[in-house]
Design an enzyme around this catalytic site. Structure first.
Site, PDB file in Angstrom:
ATOM      1  N   THR A  40      16.335  65.180  41.371  1.00  0.00           N
ATOM      2  CA  THR A  40      16.228  64.875  42.795  1.00  0.00           C
ATOM      3  C   THR A  40      15.889  66.110  43.634  1.00  0.00           C
ATOM      4  O   THR A  40      15.910  67.233  43.158  1.00  0.00           O
ATOM      5  CB  THR A  40      17.535  64.246  43.306  1.00  0.00           C
ATOM      6  OG1 THR A  40      18.641  65.062  42.900  1.00  0.00           O
ATOM      7  CG2 THR A  40      17.730  62.854  42.746  1.00  0.00           C
ATOM      8  N   SER A  72      19.324  69.927  51.007  1.00  0.00           N
ATOM      9  CA  SER A  72      18.112  69.110  51.017  1.00  0.00           C
ATOM     10  C   SER A  72      16.936  70.047  50.818  1.00  0.00           C
ATOM     11  O   SER A  72      16.737  70.970  51.614  1.00  0.00           O
ATOM     12  CB  SER A  72      17.970  68.360  52.345  1.00  0.00           C
ATOM     13  OG  SER A  72      16.739  67.661  52.375  1.00  0.00           O
ATOM     14  N   ARG A  73      16.168  69.833  49.765  1.00  0.00           N
ATOM     15  CA  ARG A  73      15.137  70.815  49.419  1.00  0.00           C
ATOM     16  C   ARG A  73      13.866  70.674  50.242  1.00  0.00           C
ATOM     17  O   ARG A  73      12.930  71.453  50.046  1.00  0.00           O
ATOM     18  CB  ARG A  73      14.822  70.733  47.921  1.00  0.00           C
ATOM     19  CG  ARG A  73      16.029  71.118  47.077  1.00  0.00           C
ATOM     20  CD  ARG A  73      15.723  71.336  45.613  1.00  0.00           C
ATOM     21  NE  ARG A  73      16.965  71.637  44.900  1.00  0.00           N
ATOM     22  CZ  ARG A  73      17.565  70.811  44.071  1.00  0.00           C
ATOM     23  NH1 ARG A  73      17.069  69.619  43.835  1.00  0.00           N
ATOM     24  NH2 ARG A  73      18.690  71.157  43.470  1.00  0.00           N
ATOM     25  N   VAL A  74      13.789  69.710  51.150  1.00  0.00           N
ATOM     26  CA  VAL A  74      12.637  69.667  52.069  1.00  0.00           C
ATOM     27  C   VAL A  74      12.983  70.354  53.382  1.00  0.00           C
ATOM     28  O   VAL A  74      12.120  70.672  54.185  1.00  0.00           O
ATOM     29  CB  VAL A  74      12.151  68.226  52.336  1.00  0.00           C
ATOM     30  CG1 VAL A  74      11.631  67.592  51.068  1.00  0.00           C
ATOM     31  CG2 VAL A  74      13.228  67.376  52.954  1.00  0.00           C
TER      32      VAL A  74
END
Length: 526
Positions: free
Chosen positions: A338, A364-366
Site C-alpha cells: 500500500t 500517507s506516501r502521496v
C-alpha cells in the site's frame, strides 16, 4: 395414401435451412470425491486454471489445482447435494460478476446475487473478477483528495483518489468506523462507494447497512457481503468482486472508492482453501502465493490518465492485528503493497482518543499532493506540534519543574489532541475543519480549558454558520485561504472568544484582538 421419399427429403432440407445452433465444445468429467467445499474431478483434460466449472443443479466451481490425473475445484456455494460420479463440465469462461449503476443501493453476494429482498438486479454488464492491473503508462499522478470528514486523517494523513491506504489496528479500535465515516462524507459528491464485508457476522453487516441507510449513503453505495456463515470460497473471491464493480465506474471516467473490511479474514479463507486443496503450506501455514493474493487486488486501484477517461479507483483495505503486532506476516505484506497506513492503537482508543490514531507510525506516501491548499495552509504545523507534544509528555511525567516554553507546548498539544477528537458517523466538512484547526494551531485556544475544547469547537462552528457563513462558503469555493480571509477568520475567532468568556484573551496574530479597523484607529488615537 403414400408419401414419396422426395417429399420427405424436401421437408428435411427446409427444416435444416431454418436450423441454427452454435457449436458447443466442453470437456466432461466425473467427481471422484467431494468434501470440505473441494471437488476432485477426473476427466477434465483441457480445463484452464481459474476456469468456471459447471456442476449439477446450477452449482459452479473454480478450477484451482490442475494435477496430472485430476482437477481439484473449489465449489462456490453449498455442496451437500453433490456426490461421487456426478458429471462436471467446463464452460470455457472465467468467473464474472454483474456491474453497473443498477447495483447502487443494493446488498449483493460476491457472485452478484441480491441479498436485500429488493428484487433482481436488472443489468446486462459483467466484468471478470480477475483482471490485470492498469499499466504505468495509462496511470496519472494522484493529485486530488478523498475527503474522509475525519479531522485527524484529512489534516495529517491525506488520502488521494487512486491511492491505496491501509487501515490497520487491533479488534475494536474503530477501523470500520473510519470506512463508514468516509462513505457518509461522500454524500452529495461524485464518489461511488463499494463496501466489501468479508467474514463478518450477519448482524454486523446489517448494522453497517442500517448506518449507511440512516445517513442517506446507500444511494451511492454497493455492499458486497460474504458473511462468516458463507463458504471460504465466497470469502476468498469477495474483494475481487467488489474491485470489479469499482473498476466499472473507473473505466466509465467516474471516481470510485473500494473498502475491503477486512483482508485478514480473506487471507484466512485462502489459507483454508489452500490447505484443503493440498497445497504446500509456508510461514504460519499460509500458501507461498499469499503475497500475490493481495498485491494483484490492490494494484488494480489507480488514477487513470485523460486518454483512458480520467477515472479513479481508491482502495481502503483493512488489516486486523493481534496485540498491536504490525510485524506479523500478513500486516507486513500489505504494508509493503500500500501507499501508506493509518494505524489505530488500542491504548489510545481505551484512553478516549477517538479516532485512536497513532500519528507516529501513520503515514500517507502521496503527502500534500492529495490535500487542498486550504488544508495545507492551516495543518502544516499540526503533525510536528503533536509529535513534539507526545515526546514531551512522556518526559514531563518524570519532571517536577518545567520551563515556560515546555509547559506552553504541553498545554497547546493537549488542546490540539482534544480538538482532533470526533464522534462517529459525524464527518466534518472541509471548511469547518480549516476554520477550527486554524484556531488551534495559531494558539487561539490556549486559554480555553482542555475540558471545554469540544464545547468551544461546537459553539464556534455554530457561530460561523449563523453569523459568519460567508467565511465557510469562501473556503469551500476557493479551496484556499488568502490574507483577507485570514483576517476575517481572526476577527471571527476574536469575537467568538469574547462571547465564550475567555478571560484575558488577546489575539496573538492581531494585537487588536480582532477588532474592526475603526476601533483600532480609535485605540491608537487614545
Amino acid at each position: 395414401m403414400s408419401i414419396s421419399t422426395r417429399e420427405i427429403s424436401e421437408v428435411i432440407k427446409e427444416r435444416l435451412k431454418d436450423f441454427d445452433a452454435s457449436l458447443v465444445s466442453a470437456d466432461v468429467g466425473r467427481i471422484v470425491a467431494v468434501g470440505d467445499g473441494i471437488a476432485q474431478i477426473y476427466g477434465l483434460r483441457n480445463a484452464m486454471a481459474g476456469e468456471l466449472l459447471e456442476f449439477p443443479h446450477d452449482t459452479y466451481g473454480l478450477a484451482l489445482n490442475l494435477e496430472e490425473d485430476q482437477v481439484r475445484s473449489v465449489i462456490l456455494g453449498e455442496y451437500g447435494h453433490l456426490h461421487e460420479g456426478d458429471e462436471v463440465r467446463t464452460t470455457g469462461r472465467l468467473l464474472e460478476v454483474p456491474v453497473g449503476d443498477e447495483l447502487l443501493g443494493r446488498i449483493v453476494s460476491p457472485l452478484g446475487v441480491p441479498l436485500d429482498d429488493k428484487g433482481p438486479i436488472k443489468t446486462t454488464n459483467t466484468l471478470p473478477l480477475e483482471r490485470i492491473a492498469p499499466g504505468v503508462i495509462t496511470r496519472k499522478r494522484v493529485d486530488s483528495p478523498v475527503q474522509t470528514g475525519i479531522k485527524a486523517i484529512d489534516t495529517m494523513i491525506p488520502i488521494g483518489r487512486g491511492q491505496r491506504e491501509l487501515i490497520i489496528g487491533d479488534r475494536f479500535t474503530g477501523k470500520t468506523t473510519v470506512l463508514l465515516d468516509t462513505i457518509i462524507n461522500q454524500k452529495g459528491k461524485d464518489l461511488f462507494c463499494i463496501y466489501v464485508a468479508i467474514g463478518q457476522n450477519a448482524a454486523s453487516i446489517a448494522r453497517v447497512a442500517a448506518t449507511l441507510e440512516e445517513n442517506g449513503a446507500m444511494d451511492y453505495t454497493i455492499i458486497v457481503a460474504a458473511s462468516a456463515a458463507d463458504p471460504a470460497s465466497l470469502q476468498y473471491i469477495a474483494p475481487y468482486a467488489g474491485c470489479a464493480m469499482g473498476e466499472y465506474f473507473m473505466e466509465s471516467g467516474k471516481e470510485a472508492l473500494c473498502c475491503y473490511d477486512d483482508l485478514t479474514k480473506q487471507a484466512w479463507a485462502y489459507r483454508q482453501l489452500s490447505l484443503t486443496l493440498r497445497r504446500p503450506p509456508g510461514r504460519e501455514a499460509y500458501p507461498g502465493d499469499v503475497f500475490y493474493l493481495h498485491s494483484r487486488l490492490l494494484e488494480r486501484a489507480a488514477k487513470m490518465n485523460q486518454a483512458r477517461g480520467g477515472g479513479s479507483l481508491t482502495a481502503l483495505p483493512v488489516i486486523e492485528t493481534q496485540a498491536n503486532d504490525v510485524s506479523a506476516f500478513i500486516p507486513t505484506n500489505v504494508i509493503s503493497i500500500t501507499d501508506g497506513q493509518i494505524y489505530l492503537q488500542a491504548d489510545l482508543f481505551n484512553a478516549g482518543q477517538r479516532p485512536a490514531l497513532n500519528v507516529g507510525i501513520s503515514v500517507s506516501r502521496v503527502g500534500g499532493d492529495a490535500q487542498t491548499k486550504a488544508m495545507r495552509q492551516v495543518a502544516g504545523k499540526l503533525r510536528l506540534d503533536l509529535a513534539q507534544y507526545r515526546e514531551l509528555a512522556a518526559f514531563a511525567q518524570f519532571a517536577s519543574d518545567l520551563d515556560t516554553q515546555t509547559r506552553n507546548q504541553l498545554e497547546r498539544g493537549a488542546r490540539l489532541t482534544e480538538l482532533l477528537k470526533q464522534d462517529k458517523y459525524q464527518p466534518v466538512p472541509l471548511s469547518e475543519q480549516v476554520a477550527v484547526l486554524y484556531a488551534g494551531t495559531q494558539g487561539h485556544l490556549d486559554k480555553v480549558p482542555v475540558a471545554r475544547v469540544r464545547e468551544w469547537e461546537a459553539g464556534f462552528v455554530r457561530f460561523l454558520k449563523s453569523d459568519r457563513a460567508g467565511i465557510l462558503q469562501e473556503i469551500d469555493k476557493q479551496k484556499a485561504v488568502d490574507d483577507q480571509l485570514f483576517a476575517r477568520l481572526n476577527a471571527a475567532i476574536a469575537t467568538f472568544n469574547h462571547q465564550f468568556g475567555i478571560e484575558g484573551y488577546k489575539d496573538e496574530a492581531d494585537p487588536s484582538g480582532g477588532a474592526p479597523p475603526a476601533a483600532q484607529k480609535e485605540k491608537k488615537e487614545k
